[in-house]
Structures are given as structure tokens and as C-alpha cells.
Design an enzyme around this catalytic site. Structure first.
Site, PDB file in Angstrom:
ATOM      1  N   GLU A  15      41.913  -5.966  -1.912  1.00 32.36           N
ATOM      2  CA  GLU A  15      42.249  -7.250  -1.259  1.00 32.36           C
ATOM      3  C   GLU A  15      41.720  -7.204   0.141  1.00 32.36           C
ATOM      4  OE1 GLU A  15      46.450  -9.348  -2.229  1.00 32.36           O
ATOM      5  OE2 GLU A  15      46.454  -7.231  -1.270  1.00 32.36           O
ATOM      6  N   ASP A 221      51.631 -10.814 -12.244  1.00 30.87           N
ATOM      7  CA  ASP A 221      52.356 -10.266 -13.612  1.00 30.87           C
ATOM      8  C   ASP A 221      53.612 -10.750 -13.749  1.00 30.87           C
ATOM      9  OD1 ASP A 221      54.242  -7.974 -12.806  1.00 30.87           O
ATOM     10  OD2 ASP A 221      52.427  -7.930 -11.626  1.00 30.87           O
TER      11      ASP A 221
HETATM   12  N1  SAH Z   1      46.642  -0.547  -8.855  1.00 29.08           N
HETATM   13  C1  SAH Z   1      47.777   0.611  -9.039  1.00 29.08           C
HETATM   14  C2  SAH Z   1      49.318   0.081  -8.994  1.00 29.08           C
HETATM   15  C3  SAH Z   1      49.809  -0.489  -7.571  1.00 29.08           C
HETATM   16  S1  SAH Z   1      51.290  -0.424  -7.286  1.00 29.08           S
HETATM   17  C4  SAH Z   1      47.572   1.195 -10.457  1.00 29.08           C
HETATM   18  O1  SAH Z   1      47.090   0.466 -11.245  1.00 29.08           O
HETATM   19  O2  SAH Z   1      47.821   2.317 -10.345  1.00 29.08           O
HETATM   20  C5  SAH Z   1      51.608  -2.101  -7.443  1.00 29.08           C
HETATM   21  C6  SAH Z   1      51.164  -3.127  -6.408  1.00 29.08           C
HETATM   22  O3  SAH Z   1      51.471  -4.313  -6.981  1.00 29.08           O
HETATM   23  C7  SAH Z   1      52.299  -2.777  -5.288  1.00 29.08           C
HETATM   24  O4  SAH Z   1      51.530  -3.171  -3.959  1.00 29.08           O
HETATM   25  C8  SAH Z   1      53.399  -3.959  -5.610  1.00 29.08           C
HETATM   26  O5  SAH Z   1      53.825  -4.515  -4.381  1.00 29.08           O
HETATM   27  C9  SAH Z   1      52.748  -4.812  -6.480  1.00 29.08           C
HETATM   28  N2  SAH Z   1      53.289  -5.235  -7.473  1.00 29.08           N
HETATM   29  C10 SAH Z   1      52.564  -6.093  -8.462  1.00 29.08           C
HETATM   30  N3  SAH Z   1      53.493  -6.315  -9.710  1.00 29.08           N
HETATM   31  C11 SAH Z   1      54.471  -5.502  -9.522  1.00 29.08           C
HETATM   32  C12 SAH Z   1      55.867  -5.240 -10.357  1.00 29.08           C
HETATM   33  N4  SAH Z   1      55.671  -5.857 -11.501  1.00 29.08           N
HETATM   34  N5  SAH Z   1      56.872  -4.465  -9.925  1.00 29.08           N
HETATM   35  C13 SAH Z   1      56.641  -4.122  -8.686  1.00 29.08           C
HETATM   36  N6  SAH Z   1      55.651  -3.969  -7.713  1.00 29.08           N
HETATM   37  C14 SAH Z   1      54.767  -5.077  -8.213  1.00 29.08           C
END
Ligand code: SAH
Length: 254
Positions: A15, A221
Site C-alpha cells: 500500500e 474481507d
Molecule cells: N498480510 C498478512 C496479514 C496482515 S495482518 C499475512 O497475510 O500474513 C492484517 C492486516 O489487515 C492488518 O493491518 C489489519 O488491520 C487488517 N485487516 C484486514 N482484515 C482484517 C480482519 N478480518 N481482521 C483483523 N484485521 C484485518
């Protein structure tokens, strides 16, 4: 008047790439596993950084922006899971109030109340919120995203008419990936539109240092059993483009 220095945090490395590419005279410096990109956008001093994930990480990053880079305002862009059933993937939430859904110091204080501050919600700055809302509305109205994002990718996530929402965002150190988690949060805090892992921590630090802030989240999501499947490609293909377009439009209002 204090010189304006804008801090921009992004919740994903993908981003901030687009936002960093907007910087003129870009230089970078690394501290504590974070790389801070400094330069100007439309002539205004700006520092861009990946927040890292979770409340502690994001709080640390914003504190460094305040102390080391002397920012005078903070904009945050990231993705979030939908809690309110009206929200669809590709919609954008501008956070009016931020709450830490995992803060619970009962029986010493009420659930969700932040110790020592006598506060449960942190409010985005009213004029920043207004600017962010205008920018998102403009982008949706002009279909700017259609030229920035491949039609195939928009189709894949069924993004046809994305909507702007303004309201409560909840943050905590949990990735929401089950209906049970989602329902539980919805029962506790029925006004919450979406859930993420950084916004309310950044909001707390900005409140404590009197730095105006605004948190902007694109829905990646549905915070349910499919959330981890939708997530990675959404960030790469869609969220990175949203962040760049929104930031560009915000600067056109300065
Ligand atoms: N890309 C990483 C995961 C990132 S953590 C991986 O695949 O391992 C998730 C990030 O997205 C955080 O910045 C959080 O703020 C946001 N986020 C998006 N959907 C979320 C959800 N369902 N629950 C909590 N955080 C979420």
C-alpha cells in the site's frame, strides 16, 4: 504557525509503495525495522511509512513519526474486515470514532475504557475526516478506480458500485476469520462498521500528543471464515491503488 509536516501510515507494504512514488526528492531512513520515506507531495513535507501490524507496532511507528519527524497531522490508510452486514468488499470506511475492542480492564473500569484517559473512543479530526470523505466520494463518483485498477480484478471481487461509510472502527490484536468472532464483536459494539489491528492504537497516541488524525480503511474481507483467502490478492491488486488515489485527491484539497 507551525510548518505543516504530514505523516502517512499504510498498513501494508504494497500500500505504501504507490504513496511513496508520489514523493518528490524522496530520501529514506531506517529505524527499529521501519523505513521512513521523506519528501514532498505538492510541495508539502511528507513522511510515509509502513505501520507494521498490530497495536504495539502501529503505536511505536506513529510515536517515531511524532518525535523524530515532527509530523503535525497523521493520515492512515489500510484494509479492514467488514462487521456491519451492509459493507461489501471494496467499500471504504472513514473512521469517525476508533475503539480498542480487546481493551478490558474490568472490574477496575468499564469494558473498552482506556486506562488513565477516562475515554473509550478516539475521534478523528473533523476537518481531516471531511477531506477524506470528500476524496473518497470524488473517486467513487468519477470512477477513478476504474482507470487505476484492471477491470478483471474489480470483477473478481465483485466491486461494481463501491460505497463510502463514515462511522466507528474497532481495532485489536486479532485477525477476524470466523463468524463467531464477528458476531461477538457485533453484539458487544453494534455501531462498529469494520475491524482492523492498528487504527485505535494510532488514534490513542495522536490523542495523547494532540496530533490531528484520520483513519481510512478499505474493506478487504468479510471478517469471516473466508477472510484469509480474499485478503492477499485484494491488498496487492486493489487496496494499494485505493490508497494512492485517495491520498492524491486529499492533497488536491490542500
Ligand atoms: N498480510 C498478512 C496479514 C496482515 S495482518 C499475512 O497475510 O500474513 C492484517 C492486516 O489487515 C492488518 O493491518 C489489519 O488491520 C487488517 N485487516 C484486514 N482484515 C482484517 C480482519 N478480518 N481482521 C483483523 N484485521 C484485518
Amino acid at each position: 504557525m507551525k510548518k505543516r509536516i504530514i505523516g502517512i501510515m499504510g498498513a501494508m507494504p504494497e500500500e505504501i509503495e504507490g504513496v511513496v512514488s508520489l514523493l518528490n526528492n524522496c530520501t529514506s531512513s531506517s529505524m527499529g525495522k521501519r523505513t521512513y520515506f521523506s519528501g514532498q507531495i505538492n510541495g508539502i513535507d511528507t513522511v510515509v511509512v509502513f505501520s507494521r501490524w498490530g497495536k504495539v507496532a502501529a503505536a511505536t511507528t506513529v510515536t517515531t513519526l511524532i518525535h523524530e519527524f515532527k509530523i503535525t497531522e497523521l493520515w492512515f490508510t489500510g484494509v479492514a474486515g467488514a462487521i456491519d452486514p451492509d459493507l461489501k468488499i471494496g467499500d471504504v470506511v472513514v473512521g469517525k470514532r476508533l475503539i480498542q475492542h480487546d481493551m478490558d480492564a474490568r472490574p477496575l473500569m468499564n469494558q473498552h475504557e482506556i486506562p488513565l484517559l477516562n475515554k473509550t473512543y478516539f475521534e478523528s479530526d473533523a476537518s481531516l475526516l471531511d477531506m477524506a470523505s470528500k476524496s473518497v466520494a470524488t473517486i467513487f463518483k468519477n470512477s477513478s478506480l476504474n482507470s487505476a485498477i484492471d477491470a478483471e480484478d474489480l470483477n473478481r471481487f465483485s466491486i461494481t458500485k463501491p460505497q463510502l461509510f463514515i462511522g466507528d472502527i474497532a481495532s485489536g490484536d486479532q485477525f477476524f476469520s470466523s463468524n463467531e468472532q464477528k458476531q461477538n464483536l457485533n453484539n458487544q459494539l453494534p455501531d462498529v462498521l469494520c475491524v482492523e489491528m492498528e487504527g485505535a492504537a494510532v488514534a490513542q497516541v495522536c490523542y495523547e500528543y494532540a496530533i490531528p488524525f484520520c483513519i481510512i480503511r478499505t474493506i478487504s474481507d468479510a471478517a469471516d471464515a473466508n477472510s484469509h483467502l480474499d485478503f492477499p490478492s485484494f491488498v496487492k491488486k486493489i487496496a494499494s491503488k485505493y490508497a494512492t488515489e485517495i491520498i492524491k485527491d486529499i492533497y488536491s484539497q490542500f
